[in-house]
Design a protein around this motif. Structure first.
Motif, short mmCIF file in Angstrom:
data_model
loop_
_atom_site.label_atom_id
_atom_site.label_comp_id
_atom_site.label_asym_id
_atom_site.label_seq_id
_atom_site.Cartn_x
_atom_site.Cartn_y
_atom_site.Cartn_z
N GLU A 19 -7.50 1.23 1.22
CA GLU A 19 -8.15 0.43 2.25
C GLU A 19 -9.16 -0.53 1.65
OE1 GLU A 19 -9.72 3.37 4.87
OE2 GLU A 19 -7.74 4.03 5.54
N ALA A 37 -7.34 -3.53 0.25
CA ALA A 37 -6.92 -4.45 1.31
C ALA A 37 -7.99 -5.48 1.61
CB ALA A 37 -6.56 -3.66 2.58
N GLN A 38 -9.26 -5.10 1.45
CA GLN A 38 -10.35 -6.03 1.70
C GLN A 38 -10.44 -7.11 0.63
OE1 GLN A 38 -11.96 -5.66 4.65
NE2 GLN A 38 -10.49 -3.98 4.87
N ASP A 97 -6.19 7.01 0.20
CA ASP A 97 -6.18 6.12 1.37
C ASP A 97 -7.44 5.26 1.41
OD1 ASP A 97 -3.71 6.91 2.27
OD2 ASP A 97 -4.46 8.30 3.79
N VAL A 98 -8.59 5.88 1.16
CA VAL A 98 -9.85 5.12 1.14
C VAL A 98 -9.79 4.03 0.07
CG1 VAL A 98 -12.32 5.26 0.66
CG2 VAL A 98 -11.22 6.99 2.09
N ASP A 106 0.82 -1.21 0.00
CA ASP A 106 0.00 0.00 0.00
C ASP A 106 0.85 1.26 0.00
OD1 ASP A 106 0.81 -0.75 2.56
OD2 ASP A 106 -0.90 0.20 3.55
#
Length: 203
Positions: free
Chosen positions: A196, A199-200, A192-193, A71
């Protein structure tokens, strides 16, 4: 003797001076002190010239990334891409309107795909996510560059106040936060959103 790199540099300089809408082959010929026909030996159309300009804009974006979690690497790549687009007036619009399979463009996409594959995604997923991220960067930067050209007396807040009628308190608060924020801060938050969310999807 007019060389291909001379034409691209002249076009980028004219882009800074006149913006994308003011960039024409005739004006570029005048700026380079040549007839427009002389440039067609290097670029058969304005679209071909824009492709070359986009490729030049992305130079350096795919420089080697430091050893870091996936990331952080993608965040750095997104920051580099935004910086490259902001380096020239309407740079984001130039790149958004082209589909260049050349060295700098391919290297930028390849780097993002490889980062995502190392994180555990299949190449197909990595490709879709890479372009979704690039679309976010392009879209944000197109709007950022457009807003930067508004007159000081013609900002979002002034337009909102003149629009009426009043909106809900939540919407007004949201819009105030949006128009008052530093563009770099807004960009970082959105990226960033996005990261994230990726990542899921990781196995």
């Amino acid at each position: 003797m007019l060389r291909r790199p001379d034409v691209v540099k002249g076009a980028l300089d004219l882009l800074d001076a006149e913006g994308l809408d003011g960039l024409t082959m005739r004006r570029l010929g005048t700026a380079l002190n040549v007839r427009a026909g002389a440039m067609y030996r290097h670029f058969p159309s304005k679209e071909a010239l824009l492709d070359a300009m986009a490729e030049q804009l992305l130079e350096g974006v795919a420089a080697p990334l430091p050893e870091a979690p996936w990331d952080e690497q993608l965040r750095l790549l997104g920051d580099r891409l935004r910086g490259a687009l902001l380096s020239r007036r309407d740079g984001a619009r130039v790149v958004a309107g082209t589909y260049v399979p050349d060295a700098n463009t391919n290297a930028t996409g390849r780097m993002a795909v490889e980062v995502l594959c190392r994180a555990g995604l299949a190449p197909e997923q990595a490709g879709w996510i890479t372009f979704a991220m690039f679309y976010y960067v392009l879209g944000h930067t197109i709007e950022e560059q457009a807003q930067s050209r508004l007159a000081e007396s013609d900002d979002w807040a002034t337009r909102r106040a003149a629009a009426g009628p009043e909106e809900s308190a939540a919407f007004e608060k949201a819009m105030s936060a949006l128009v008052g924020a530093d563009p770099a801060e807004r960009f970082a938050y959105g990226l960033d959103v996005f990261l994230e969310g990726i990542a899921q999807r990781l196995p």
